[in-house]
Design an enzyme around this catalytic site. Structure first.
Site, PDB file in Angstrom:
ATOM      1  N   ASP A 262      -3.433  26.281 -26.223  1.00 40.90           N
ATOM      2  CA  ASP A 262      -3.759  24.937 -26.677  1.00 40.90           C
ATOM      3  C   ASP A 262      -2.730  23.970 -26.105  1.00 40.90           C
ATOM      4  O   ASP A 262      -1.531  24.243 -26.149  1.00 40.90           O
ATOM      5  CB  ASP A 262      -3.711  24.892 -28.215  1.00 40.90           C
ATOM      6  CG  ASP A 262      -4.981  24.297 -28.799  1.00 40.90           C
ATOM      7  OD1 ASP A 262      -5.323  23.180 -28.398  1.00 40.90           O
ATOM      8  OD2 ASP A 262      -5.619  24.946 -29.640  1.00 40.90           O
TER       9      ASP A 262
ATOM     10  N   ASP B 260      -6.361  19.543 -26.660  1.00 40.79           N
ATOM     11  CA  ASP B 260      -6.666  18.938 -27.955  1.00 40.79           C
ATOM     12  C   ASP B 260      -6.926  17.432 -27.803  1.00 40.79           C
ATOM     13  O   ASP B 260      -6.172  16.732 -27.129  1.00 40.79           O
ATOM     14  CB  ASP B 260      -5.463  19.178 -28.884  1.00 40.79           C
ATOM     15  CG  ASP B 260      -5.741  18.786 -30.310  1.00 40.79           C
ATOM     16  OD1 ASP B 260      -6.692  19.328 -30.892  1.00 40.79           O
ATOM     17  OD2 ASP B 260      -5.001  17.935 -30.842  1.00 40.79           O
TER      18      ASP B 260
ATOM     19  N   GLU C 159     -11.186  19.077 -25.488  1.00 37.95           N
ATOM     20  CA  GLU C 159     -11.826  18.709 -26.765  1.00 37.95           C
ATOM     21  C   GLU C 159     -12.055  17.205 -26.715  1.00 37.95           C
ATOM     22  O   GLU C 159     -11.102  16.437 -26.604  1.00 37.95           O
ATOM     23  CB  GLU C 159     -10.916  19.081 -27.940  1.00 37.95           C
ATOM     24  CG  GLU C 159     -11.574  18.760 -29.273  1.00 37.95           C
ATOM     25  CD  GLU C 159     -10.610  18.791 -30.452  1.00 37.95           C
ATOM     26  OE1 GLU C 159     -11.066  19.087 -31.563  1.00 37.95           O
ATOM     27  OE2 GLU C 159      -9.410  18.487 -30.269  1.00 37.95           O
TER      28      GLU C 159
ATOM     29  N   HIS D  89     -11.971  26.728 -35.341  1.00 35.49           N
ATOM     30  CA  HIS D  89     -10.982  26.618 -36.422  1.00 35.49           C
ATOM     31  C   HIS D  89     -11.135  25.339 -37.247  1.00 35.49           C
ATOM     32  O   HIS D  89     -10.544  25.220 -38.311  1.00 35.49           O
ATOM     33  CB  HIS D  89      -9.573  26.676 -35.836  1.00 35.49           C
ATOM     34  CG  HIS D  89      -9.275  25.513 -34.934  1.00 35.49           C
ATOM     35  ND1 HIS D  89      -9.920  25.339 -33.724  1.00 35.49           N
ATOM     36  CD2 HIS D  89      -8.437  24.456 -35.058  1.00 35.49           C
ATOM     37  CE1 HIS D  89      -9.480  24.229 -33.151  1.00 35.49           C
ATOM     38  NE2 HIS D  89      -8.584  23.672 -33.934  1.00 35.49           N
ATOM     39  N   ASP D  90     -11.920  24.372 -36.748  1.00 37.51           N
ATOM     40  CA  ASP D  90     -12.121  23.098 -37.458  1.00 37.51           C
ATOM     41  C   ASP D  90     -13.495  23.003 -38.103  1.00 37.51           C
ATOM     42  O   ASP D  90     -13.828  21.989 -38.696  1.00 37.51           O
ATOM     43  CB  ASP D  90     -11.992  21.919 -36.483  1.00 37.51           C
ATOM     44  CG  ASP D  90     -10.548  21.596 -36.137  1.00 37.51           C
ATOM     45  OD1 ASP D  90      -9.653  21.915 -36.948  1.00 37.51           O
ATOM     46  OD2 ASP D  90     -10.312  21.036 -35.051  1.00 37.51           O
TER      47      ASP D  90
END
Length: 553
Positions: free
Chosen positions: A97, A198, A252, A325-326
């Site tokens: 990430d 991210d 993302e 994960h979100d």
């Protein structure tokens, strides 16, 4: 440079919840090493690791205090190097990430930045004078409240689109950008295989940071999502760093359309390999946003996915995922996690692995893990969930009313520990887990899945094998069938003489499907299905609840 990132399958590891090797209740790098053979057995090619950098953990590692060090709970740099070696030995690549829209307020840059207005690091962040007693503008944070925090020391405010402890970095500053590129090279030279970036489309803010007059949804969003210089920055990043390595990049990018998305992934523009779009993830969000949960329709699901396929085909590449994960667990959101948990988990897997784009598996998805419903807010750990809960309490809602949408959409649904076996804490830890285990772990766990040849796990394994065997599954064009059907999702894929037909019943009813005549006349061979299929394909077929089949012809 290879196309391995198009042909590979990604497995997302949320390290905190994957496997705890030392009994402190928190998953760690040694824990991941111990489970690499499990991932090899599944057949995945790439691991995406959620952040493992040093962090005070205001937002579970997305607040980084040192980009060159490992979070204490996760282990040491030596552990990371071992993980990289062991993964590579098994033919598994690792992507990290990259969190560079913001840092932690405990990062040395920010510690310096807040000391004085003439500090050399001042301009690494976004500082503004207030308007009298008020913040510099009316933007709101993703985690509730204003996006600005007052700092007494210099009598100015800093911008934080996320938590107060996550100040936004100022990408206008060339020195900051150079520091970011230097850090990226450092990790790539260590041997990692790429980055998931991210909220990378937030790094450029509109000049002057104006008030958002529309005031709809997240206030200010339109002034930093896909901002004026974002493509300039990404092209610079590509020139300085990405183009020098054979790596995979995925951005993302909340708030993109296919037209905007194409700018990020168009091969001729030299930015990123692929992006995550969120249009599908908003399919069950009402006018009030994420927590205003409304029913979703299959026709919308199909329309969104096809629109993105059309929008990026030939120019760029899609990523295909239904949870992370979100997001809530896919089988609870898009399937039926009660009567047809196994069938619907396999159905959703069929879609992910036969649509065009790189498939992403989120840990536990391959055994059909579900959402969790804790009785009390005290059992939740996610900052977004807790902040929203407290905000709603103040507005007079009851705990029961607030917990209902949390059960459906809260981020902790995905963050409960991986369910390895039916021993205490699902075999995740010998200690007290940082977040409670989903109580259904005795039924749903890896040990059970590996012992049952009809489990969700082996279905995923077979889908991954098929993808490696048939290029049509990776590269084939998509042609939708029954577009207006609210229960059936079906399409053909074609590539260099290979063809497949995918048929899926997204409902708990039995449904009759009328197969187009020209398909019936082809020689059909079933590649995979989530029910026993005895007969060859007739012109009319009854599909059982959540049935999925893939044919080659």
């Amino acid at each position: 440079m290879g196309n391995w990132w198009k042909e590979g399958v990604v497995y997302q590891v949320y390290p905190r919840s994957f496997y705890d090797s030392n009994g402190d209740g928190i998953g760690d790098l040694k824990g991941i090493i111990q489970k690499l053979d499990y991932l090899k057995e599944l057949g995945v090619d790439i691991i995406w690791l959620n952040p493992i950098y040093k962090s005070p953990n205001a937002d579970n590692g997305y607040d980084i205090s040192d980009y060159y060090d490992i979070m204490d709970e996760f282990g040491t740099m030596e552990d990371f190097e071992n993980l990289l070696d062991e993964a590579h030995k098994r033919g598994i690549k690792i992507i990290m990430d990259l969190v560079v829209n913001h840092s932690s307020d405990e990062h040395i840059w920010f510690i310096e930045s807040r000391k004085s207005k003439d500090n050399p690091y001042r301009d690494y962040y976004i500082w503004r004078k207030g308007r009298g007693e008020n913040a510099p503008n009316n933007w709101t944070s993703f985690f509730s409240g204003s996006a600005w925090e007052y700092d007494e020391n210099t009598d100015e405010y800093y911008l934080h689109l996320f938590a107060v402890k996550q100040p936004d970095l100022n990408w206008e500053n060339e020195n900051l950008r150079k520091e970011v590129y230097k850090m990226m090279k450092w990790w790539l030279d260590k041997g990692i295989d790429g980055f998931r970036m991210d909220v990378i489309n937030f790094i450029s803010k509109v000049d002057g940071l104006p008030d958002d007059e529309d005031n709809k949804g997240l206030v200010g969003f339109k002034y930093y999502a896909n901002g004026p210089r974002v493509h300039e920055y990404l092209q610079e990043m590509n020139r300085e760093v990405l183009s020098k390595y054979d790596i995979m990049t995925v951005g993302e990018t909340p708030g993109v359309t296919p037209e905007i998305g194409r700018l990020y992934v168009d091969n001729d523009r030299n930015e990123l390999n692929m992006i995550f779009q969120f249009e599908l993830m908003d399919i069950d969000s009402g006018k009030g946003g994420k927590w205003d949960v409304v029913p979703w329709k299959l026709t919308d699901f199909k329309r969104i996915m096809y629109k993105w396929y059309e929008g990026l085909k030939e120019k760029g590449w899609n990523s295909v995922y239904l949870n992370n994960h979100d997001q809530p667990r896919l089988v609870s959101r898009f399937g039926n996690d009660k009567e047809y948990r196994v069938e619907s988990a396999k159905l959703l897997a069929t879609f992910i692995h036969t649509w065009q784009g790189t498939p992403y598996i989120y840990q536990g998805e391959e055994i059909g893990m579900t959402n969790v419903a804790f009785d009390s807010i005290d059992d939740y750990r996610d900052i977004e969930t807790i902040n929203w809960y407290n905000e709603m309490l103040e507005k007079g809602l009851t705990p029961k009313e607030i917990l209902e949408p949390i059960y459906k959409k809260g981020r902790d649904n995905a963050r409960t520990p991986m369910q390895w076996d039916d021993t205490e804490n699902a075999g995740f830890t010998k200690g007290i887990p940082w977040i409670k285990v989903n109580p259904n772990y005795k039924e749903i766990n890896v040990k059970k899945a590996l012992e049952d040849k009809n489990s969700v796990f082996y279905y995923y394994k077979k889908l991954i094998e098929l993808r490696k065997k048939y290029p049509v599954i990776v590269y084939g064009d998509i042609n939708l069938l029954f577009e207006d059907d609210e229960k059936i999702f079906a399409y053909t894929r074609s590539f260099e003489g290979q063809n497949i037909l995918v048929l899926m019943n997204f409902s708990k009813d039995e449904v009759e499907i009328e197969i187009p005549k020209k398909l019936i006349e082809s020689k059909m061979e079933i590649l995979i299905g989530n029910y026993e299929v005895k007969d060859c394909l007739q012109d009319k077929v009854i599909f059982k609840p959540y049935e999925a089949r893939v044919y080659k012809y």
